[in-house]
Motif scaffolding. Structure first.
Motif, short mmCIF file in Angstrom:
data_model
loop_
_atom_site.label_atom_id
_atom_site.label_comp_id
_atom_site.label_asym_id
_atom_site.label_seq_id
_atom_site.Cartn_x
_atom_site.Cartn_y
_atom_site.Cartn_z
N GLY A 204 -60.50 -27.81 29.43
CA GLY A 204 -59.78 -29.04 29.68
C GLY A 204 -59.21 -29.17 31.08
N ARG A 205 -59.22 -28.11 31.85
CA ARG A 205 -58.66 -28.19 33.20
C ARG A 205 -59.67 -28.63 34.26
NH1 ARG A 205 -59.55 -23.43 36.36
NH2 ARG A 205 -60.44 -21.69 35.18
N PHE A 206 -60.93 -28.76 33.88
CA PHE A 206 -61.97 -29.07 34.87
C PHE A 206 -62.23 -30.58 34.97
CE2 PHE A 206 -63.00 -24.72 33.47
CZ PHE A 206 -62.89 -24.08 34.71
N GLY A 207 -62.29 -31.06 36.20
CA GLY A 207 -62.59 -32.46 36.43
C GLY A 207 -64.07 -32.72 36.64
N VAL A 208 -64.83 -31.65 36.94
CA VAL A 208 -66.29 -31.75 37.10
C VAL A 208 -66.92 -30.52 36.46
CG1 VAL A 208 -68.22 -31.76 38.74
CG2 VAL A 208 -66.15 -33.06 39.25
N VAL A 209 -67.97 -30.74 35.67
CA VAL A 209 -68.76 -29.65 35.10
C VAL A 209 -70.21 -29.87 35.53
CG1 VAL A 209 -69.58 -28.52 33.00
CG2 VAL A 209 -67.23 -29.39 33.13
N LEU A 234 -63.25 -31.39 26.94
CA LEU A 234 -63.21 -31.77 28.36
C LEU A 234 -62.28 -32.95 28.58
CD1 LEU A 234 -67.04 -31.56 29.21
CD2 LEU A 234 -65.28 -29.87 29.73
N GLN A 235 -61.76 -33.07 29.81
CA GLN A 235 -60.89 -34.19 30.17
C GLN A 235 -61.61 -35.52 29.94
OE1 GLN A 235 -59.71 -33.92 34.26
NE2 GLN A 235 -59.05 -31.77 34.11
N ALA A 236 -60.85 -36.55 29.62
CA ALA A 236 -61.44 -37.87 29.39
C ALA A 236 -62.07 -38.44 30.65
CB ALA A 236 -60.37 -38.83 28.86
N ASP A 237 -61.57 -38.02 31.83
CA ASP A 237 -62.13 -38.52 33.08
C ASP A 237 -63.02 -37.49 33.78
OD1 ASP A 237 -60.15 -36.76 33.75
OD2 ASP A 237 -59.23 -38.03 35.29
N CYS A 238 -63.50 -36.52 33.02
CA CYS A 238 -64.37 -35.48 33.58
C CYS A 238 -65.75 -36.05 33.94
CB CYS A 238 -64.54 -34.34 32.57
SG CYS A 238 -65.56 -32.97 33.13
N THR A 239 -66.31 -35.58 35.04
CA THR A 239 -67.69 -35.92 35.41
C THR A 239 -68.59 -34.77 35.00
OG1 THR A 239 -67.01 -37.25 37.31
CG2 THR A 239 -69.26 -36.40 37.32
N VAL A 240 -69.62 -35.08 34.22
CA VAL A 240 -70.58 -34.07 33.77
C VAL A 240 -71.91 -34.31 34.49
CG1 VAL A 240 -71.86 -33.18 31.79
CG2 VAL A 240 -69.47 -33.87 31.52
N PHE A 241 -72.33 -33.31 35.26
CA PHE A 241 -73.52 -33.40 36.10
C PHE A 241 -74.52 -32.35 35.63
CE2 PHE A 241 -75.04 -32.55 40.78
CZ PHE A 241 -76.25 -33.16 40.50
N GLN A 255 -74.71 -35.99 24.79
CA GLN A 255 -73.50 -35.66 24.05
C GLN A 255 -72.24 -35.98 24.86
OE1 GLN A 255 -74.18 -31.55 22.92
NE2 GLN A 255 -75.34 -32.15 21.10
N ALA A 256 -72.33 -35.79 26.19
CA ALA A 256 -71.19 -36.15 27.05
C ALA A 256 -70.97 -37.66 27.04
CB ALA A 256 -71.43 -35.66 28.46
N ARG A 257 -72.04 -38.44 27.03
CA ARG A 257 -71.91 -39.90 27.00
C ARG A 257 -71.33 -40.37 25.67
NH1 ARG A 257 -77.78 -41.50 29.79
NH2 ARG A 257 -77.26 -40.67 31.86
N GLN A 258 -71.72 -39.69 24.60
CA GLN A 258 -71.16 -40.04 23.29
C GLN A 258 -69.65 -39.83 23.28
OE1 GLN A 258 -73.41 -37.65 20.52
NE2 GLN A 258 -75.33 -38.72 20.98
N ARG A 259 -69.20 -38.90 24.08
CA ARG A 259 -67.77 -38.64 24.21
C ARG A 259 -67.11 -39.65 25.15
NH1 ARG A 259 -64.01 -34.73 25.99
NH2 ARG A 259 -62.13 -36.00 25.99
N GLY A 260 -67.91 -40.44 25.88
CA GLY A 260 -67.38 -41.42 26.81
C GLY A 260 -67.14 -40.88 28.20
N LEU A 261 -67.75 -39.73 28.54
CA LEU A 261 -67.54 -39.13 29.85
C LEU A 261 -68.48 -39.72 30.89
CD1 LEU A 261 -67.23 -35.38 28.74
CD2 LEU A 261 -65.41 -37.06 29.05
N ARG A 262 -68.07 -39.66 32.15
CA ARG A 262 -68.93 -40.05 33.27
C ARG A 262 -70.03 -39.00 33.42
NH1 ARG A 262 -65.56 -39.24 37.14
NH2 ARG A 262 -64.56 -41.28 37.09
#
Length: 300
Positions: A204-209, A234-241, A255-262
Motif C-alpha cells: 500500500g505504500r507504493f505509488g508505482v508498480v 495497492l493505493q487507489a491512485d497507484c500506477t501499474v505498469f 485485474q488492476a483495471r478492474q480495481r480502478g487503477l491507472r
C-alpha cells in the motif's frame, strides 16, 4: 540465384526459416523465439518503407549455446546495420560484447540493440530504459515523492531501474528479486531489495508498480506477477505498469483495471524504444518520420 554467405552462415545457427535474399540494409532481431510474434520487424519495416530505404528486419530464433557464433557471423558482415536483442539474451550479448557497450549499457549490464560504431564493429546499447521511463512520464510526470516497486531484475529490469533512478529520481525504489544474484548491483544503486514473493512487504505504500518479469507473456500469459489479493492492497491512485506488450492488456493489467487503477502497458514503451533503436542504427534517418511511420504500423 547465387547463395548469400551471410544467410548460409545464419542457417547453421538459427532454428527458424530465413528469406532467400537480403535487402541492401538488413537488420535482425535475436531472441529465443522472435519469429513467434515480435513487433520490431513490423515497426522497422514501416520505417524503412516511409524513408524509401531498401531494408527489412528478420527474426533469428537461437539457443543459448549458439550466441557467440551468431554474434561473430553478424559482426563480420558489414551489411548488417542493426540487431535488436530480445529476451532472454539481453545480458548474455552484453557480456559477449565486453567493452563494446554504451555507458548506459555498461551500467545496467544489458543491451537491446547492436549497431555499428565508428570502427564498423557491432556496439551494444540499451533503449529499453529510456522507452520505459518516457512512456511512464506521459501518464505520471512527477516522481519526486513517489515510492516505486519494480518486479524483477533481468535485462529489461536492470535498464528500467537504472534509467528510472537517473532520470525520474523517485523518493525510493524497491526491487523484488529471486535469490541474491542481483543484490550487489542493486545495493550499489541505493535501492531496497525484497523477496519475489513480497512476503511482509506493505504494498500500500507504493505509488508505482512496474512488472519487469516475463510473467504474463508467452507460456505465462495466464499468470500475473501479483495475485488479485495483492492488487487489492495497492493505493487507489497507484500506477501499474507492465513492460509486457503481448498480450495487451496482460492479466496483471486487466485485474488492476478492474480495481480502478491507472495502468500502462509495454506497447508504448516498445514503440518508443523502437524509434530510438532504428534511428541509432540508421543515422541518416529522420526521427520524426520514423516515429510517425511506426505509430501507424503499431495501430494496424
Amino acid at each position: 540465384m547465387p547463395s548469400d554467405p551471410l544467410l548460409d552462415a545464419l542457417r547453421q545457427v538459427v532454428t527458424n526459416d530465413l528469406p532467400q535474399s537480403l535487402p541492401a540494409r538488413p537488420a535482425f532481431i535475436v531472441g529465443s523465439n522472435p519469429s513467434k510474434g515480435a513487433r520490431s520487424p513490423k515497426l522497422w519495416g514501416a520505417a524503412f518503407a516511409a524513408l524509401g530505404f531498401e531494408g527489412a528486419m528478420f527474426p533469428l530464433d537461437v539457443t543459448a549455446d549458439k550466441l557467440g557464433a551468431l554474434l561473430s557471423i553478424l559482426d563480420a558482415d558489414r551489411r548488417v546495420i542493426g540487431v535488436a536483442v530480445a529476451a532472454p539474451y539481453k545480458s548474455d550479448f552484453a557480456a559477449l560484447l565486453g567493452d563494446r557497450l554504451s555507458a548506459a549499457a555498461k551500467r545496467c549490464g544489458s543491451i537491446n540493440l547492436m549497431s555499428r560504431d565508428s570502427s564498423g564493429r557491432l556496439h551494444g546499447s540499451n533503449t529499453d530504459g529510456i522507452g520505459a521511463v518516457e512512456s511512464l512520464r506521459e501518464v505520471q510526470p512527477n516522481f519526486s515523492e513517489t515510492q516505486v516497486l519494480v518486479l524483477g531484475c533481468g535485462g529489461t529490469g536492470r535498464a528500467v531501474i537504472a534509467t528510472l533512478i537517473s532520470e525520474m529520481k523517485p523518493a525510493n525504489v524497491t526491487v523484488a528479486v529471486r535469490g541474491t544474484k542481483h543484490t550487489e548491483w542493486l545495493t550499489g544503486l541505493g535501492v531496497a531489495v525484497c523477496a519475489a514473493d513480497l512476503r511482509g512487504v506493505d504494498l500500500g505504500r507504493f505509488g508505482v508498480v512496474i512488472n519487469c518479469t516475463t510473467v504474463g507473456w508467452g507460456d505465462q500469459a495466464a499468470s500475473s506477477p501479483l495475485s488479485r489479493d495483492q492488487i487489492s492492497t495497492l493505493q487507489a491512485d497507484c500506477t501499474v505498469f507492465d513492460v509486457v506488450y503481448q498480450p495487451d492488456p496482460t492479466l496483471f493489467l486487466e485485474q488492476a483495471r478492474q480495481r480502478g487503477l491507472r495502468t500502462l502497458s509495454g506497447t508504448r514503451m516498445n514503440l518508443l524504444q523502437a524509434v530510438i533503436a532504428f534511428s541509432t542504427a540508421n543515422d541518416d534517418a529522420d526521427r520524426v518520420s520514423v516515429a510517425n511511420a511506426m505509430k501507424i504500423a503499431a495501430s494496424q
